[in-house]
Design an enzyme around this catalytic site. Sequence first.
Site, PDB file in Angstrom:
ATOM      1  N   GLU A   1      37.033  39.936  42.521  1.00 45.31           N
ATOM      2  CA  GLU A   1      36.860  39.888  43.980  1.00 45.31           C
ATOM      3  C   GLU A   1      37.306  41.191  44.630  1.00 45.31           C
ATOM      4  O   GLU A   1      36.761  41.619  45.649  1.00 45.31           O
ATOM      5  CB  GLU A   1      37.617  38.674  44.544  1.00 45.31           C
ATOM      6  CG  GLU A   1      36.912  37.373  44.164  1.00 45.31           C
ATOM      7  CD  GLU A   1      37.835  36.187  43.970  1.00 45.31           C
ATOM      8  OE1 GLU A   1      39.017  36.263  44.357  1.00 45.31           O
ATOM      9  OE2 GLU A   1      37.365  35.179  43.400  1.00 45.31           O
TER      10      GLU A   1
ATOM     11  N   LYS B   1      44.833  33.365  44.850  1.00 47.85           N
ATOM     12  CA  LYS B   1      43.926  34.098  45.740  1.00 47.85           C
ATOM     13  C   LYS B   1      44.513  34.053  47.170  1.00 47.85           C
ATOM     14  O   LYS B   1      45.724  34.137  47.318  1.00 47.85           O
ATOM     15  CB  LYS B   1      42.504  33.545  45.639  1.00 47.85           C
ATOM     16  CG  LYS B   1      42.023  33.507  44.167  1.00 47.85           C
ATOM     17  CD  LYS B   1      40.568  33.256  44.002  1.00 47.85           C
ATOM     18  CE  LYS B   1      40.229  33.248  42.508  1.00 47.85           C
ATOM     19  NZ  LYS B   1      38.812  33.098  42.238  1.00 47.85           N
TER      20      LYS B   1
ATOM     21  N   GLU C   1      37.024  37.872  32.808  1.00 48.46           N
ATOM     22  CA  GLU C   1      36.459  36.951  33.789  1.00 48.46           C
ATOM     23  C   GLU C   1      35.043  37.411  34.134  1.00 48.46           C
ATOM     24  O   GLU C   1      34.868  38.319  34.965  1.00 48.46           O
ATOM     25  CB  GLU C   1      37.303  36.945  35.067  1.00 48.46           C
ATOM     26  CG  GLU C   1      38.739  36.514  34.843  1.00 48.46           C
ATOM     27  CD  GLU C   1      39.374  35.998  36.125  1.00 48.46           C
ATOM     28  OE1 GLU C   1      39.578  34.796  36.217  1.00 48.46           O
ATOM     29  OE2 GLU C   1      39.647  36.799  37.033  1.00 48.46           O
TER      30      GLU C   1
ATOM     31  N   ASN D   1      45.861  32.130  39.664  1.00 46.13           N
ATOM     32  CA  ASN D   1      45.767  33.083  40.764  1.00 46.13           C
ATOM     33  C   ASN D   1      45.498  32.255  42.025  1.00 46.13           C
ATOM     34  O   ASN D   1      44.457  31.608  42.117  1.00 46.13           O
ATOM     35  CB  ASN D   1      44.591  34.020  40.439  1.00 46.13           C
ATOM     36  CG  ASN D   1      44.194  34.923  41.575  1.00 46.13           C
ATOM     37  OD1 ASN D   1      44.912  35.059  42.561  1.00 46.13           O
ATOM     38  ND2 ASN D   1      43.039  35.565  41.435  1.00 46.13           N
TER      39      ASN D   1
ATOM     40  N   HIS E   1      40.886  42.475  39.719  1.00 46.73           N
ATOM     41  CA  HIS E   1      40.194  41.189  39.830  1.00 46.73           C
ATOM     42  C   HIS E   1      38.779  41.406  40.382  1.00 46.73           C
ATOM     43  O   HIS E   1      38.558  42.281  41.226  1.00 46.73           O
ATOM     44  CB  HIS E   1      40.978  40.229  40.740  1.00 46.73           C
ATOM     45  CG  HIS E   1      40.414  38.850  40.690  1.00 46.73           C
ATOM     46  ND1 HIS E   1      39.351  38.460  41.462  1.00 46.73           N
ATOM     47  CD2 HIS E   1      40.737  37.773  39.909  1.00 46.73           C
ATOM     48  CE1 HIS E   1      39.046  37.199  41.181  1.00 46.73           C
ATOM     49  NE2 HIS E   1      39.880  36.761  40.238  1.00 46.73           N
TER      50      HIS E   1
ATOM     51  N   SER F   1      35.860  29.362  36.381  1.00 52.77           N
ATOM     52  CA  SER F   1      35.481  27.940  36.405  1.00 52.77           C
ATOM     53  C   SER F   1      36.094  27.146  35.253  1.00 52.77           C
ATOM     54  O   SER F   1      35.454  26.259  34.687  1.00 52.77           O
ATOM     55  CB  SER F   1      33.952  27.791  36.403  1.00 52.77           C
ATOM     56  OG  SER F   1      33.415  28.302  37.605  1.00 52.77           O
TER      57      SER F   1
ATOM     58  N   GLY G   1      34.578  31.115  40.636  1.00 53.16           N
ATOM     59  CA  GLY G   1      34.546  30.564  41.992  1.00 53.16           C
ATOM     60  C   GLY G   1      33.537  29.441  42.167  1.00 53.16           C
ATOM     61  O   GLY G   1      32.783  29.089  41.247  1.00 53.16           O
TER      62      GLY G   1
END
Length: 267
Positions: free
Chosen positions: A100, A12, A172, A10, A98, A218, A178
Amino acid sequence: MTRPFLFGTNFKMNQTPSESAAFYTRLTETVKIPKDVNLFIIPPFTSLAAVTDAAQTGPDALWIGAQNVHWASDGAYTGEISVPMLAALGIDLVLLGHAERRRDFHETDANLNKKVHAVLAAGLRVLLAVGETAEERAFAVSEETVARQLKIALHGVADIERATSLVQIAYEPVWSIGAGGTPAKPDDIDPVANAIRRTLAAVLGEPGANVPILYGGSVDPSNAGSFTALSDIDGLFVGRAAWTVEGFLATFKASLAGRNEGDRVSG
Ligand code: 13P
């Protein structure tokens, strides 16, 4: 029954159209893809046309995904993108939910359910992301959290003929994602991946056993194999470590080594 192995990244909010297309071209020229493996990249919306163009002139070897979509096919939704718009570009996959987007853009499970139905109705693949926050983990409700997210987002999917074959799950944990995240250990992931597998069977019936579960958060070449050795993990969904072609290839290679290791352990 063997589930396919999936590996992808991804981007992002990174990479211009020309950078994304160059990534696609260099990756497809370099990578060797085993036959039961699917690779994918999920660039930002503004790069999708450049990447699908690159796939038309070069090898069409990877799934190309979008990072989000609206549930309506058209209408007064300023700033949004619809499923028919993505389908017209030749997109293969849509990432939904996702962490985020849930955290920063108030993505709800009920809206995700509408999006899942819109994407599946168009015959595109869904990559549905689920995962618990640090707080939910501290209160020991990780399994309940992912079960709830799956039950709502996938509600009604079992009734759609063949839809289950278009679904993949990305687990996730929010606390692991991140630069500020804490890398997870396989022992953290295993019980929640089991819970996802059980929930998929409950929600989707027997075909739920064929839905791939990817791990993300990560991941890098040093830990990728430890996750893919787990019996319920069928691939990886990577951010930072796969944003260069070299990083993508190194992490993919490590993920395949772990998968082979896991096959030996489970016979
Ligand atoms: P990182 O690998 O950078 O932690 O990001 C994972 C992710 O969010 C993939 O969608």
